[in-house]
Motif scaffolding. Structure first.
Motif, PDB file in Angstrom:
ATOM      1  N   TYR A  72       0.857  -1.179   0.000  1.00  0.00           N
ATOM      2  CA  TYR A  72       0.000   0.000   0.000  1.00  0.00           C
ATOM      3  C   TYR A  72       0.894   1.231   0.000  1.00  0.00           C
ATOM      4  N   PHE A  94      -0.616   0.010   8.595  1.00  0.00           N
ATOM      5  CA  PHE A  94       0.274  -0.343   7.506  1.00  0.00           C
ATOM      6  C   PHE A  94       1.634  -0.755   8.047  1.00  0.00           C
ATOM      7  N   ILE A 111      -4.365  -7.649  -0.918  1.00  0.00           N
ATOM      8  CA  ILE A 111      -4.541  -6.192  -0.948  1.00  0.00           C
ATOM      9  C   ILE A 111      -6.024  -5.889  -1.139  1.00  0.00           C
ATOM     10  N   GLY A 113      -9.189  -3.086  -1.790  1.00  0.00           N
ATOM     11  CA  GLY A 113      -9.491  -1.805  -2.413  1.00  0.00           C
ATOM     12  C   GLY A 113     -10.971  -1.508  -2.362  1.00  0.00           C
TER      13      GLY A 113
END
Length: 188
Positions: A72, A94, A111, A113
């Motif tokens: 990210y 993170f 990941i 989104g």
């Protein structure tokens, strides 16, 4: 113009003799679709719009090495804190990129989104699941075989869709995203 300004920064680092002691992270905002998938703007989760350039130069970064780890952009903050010797606060979701840069780690397993309440996605390994809850529509892409995301293979991989949906729900919960996807996709 951008090249000129970056050049000015690099020149000052050289003049100050700090170039060999400085980490530089270069990235950009995600891009416009410019007609890909029949879209114009940024309001989508296709790779042409969400995947951004990311370059790192620094004392312990191997020159010209490439890495396909999932990350990210927000990982830059904990990375710079670690480089500065500052403890990463517990509320930061993170992670530092230093283990990836040194070759000790491979980044995230998946990941997540999202765009407003209209789109959600998850990437796991080389596959990307994209959900459009207001339609409702499901797309699955094999990013290795189909990097332009032209062929939806969700019908060929129903178990992968279900597994990735579970991954997406876990990441959705971890990020505090409250959009109800379970009622939209009850069969997953």
């Amino acid at each position: 113009h951008m090249d000129e300004q970056i050049g000015r920064i690099l020149d000052r680092l050289e003049e100050s003799r700090q170039a060999d002691n400085t980490y530089i992270f270069f990235t950009a905002d995600h891009g416009l679709s410019v007609g890909h998938h029949g879209l114009i703007g940024k309001q989508n989760l296709f790779e042409h719009s969400v995947k951004v350039p990311f370059l790192v130069v620094g004392p312990d970064v191997e020159a010209a090495k490439t890495n396909d780890s999932l990350l990210y952009l927000q990982d830059i903050m904990p990375t710079t804190l670690e480089l500065a010797g500052v403890e990463i606060p517990d509320h930061v979701q993170f992670q530092s990129l230093l283990p990836i840069l040194s070759g000790e780690a491979n980044g995230y397993d998946s990941i997540y989104g999202g765009y407003l309440e209209s789109q959600r996605s998850v990437i796991v390994e080389n596959f990307k699941l994209v959900l459009y809850p207001s339609v409702p529509k499901i797309l699955l892409f094999d990013l290795e075989a189909d990097p332009l995301e032209m062929d939806d293979v969700s019908g060929q991989h129903p178990e992968r869709v279900k597994d990735m949906f579970k991954d997406l729900l876990e990441l959705q919960d971890a990020t505090g995203d409250t959009l109800d996807l379970k009622s939209v996709y009850p069969d997953l």
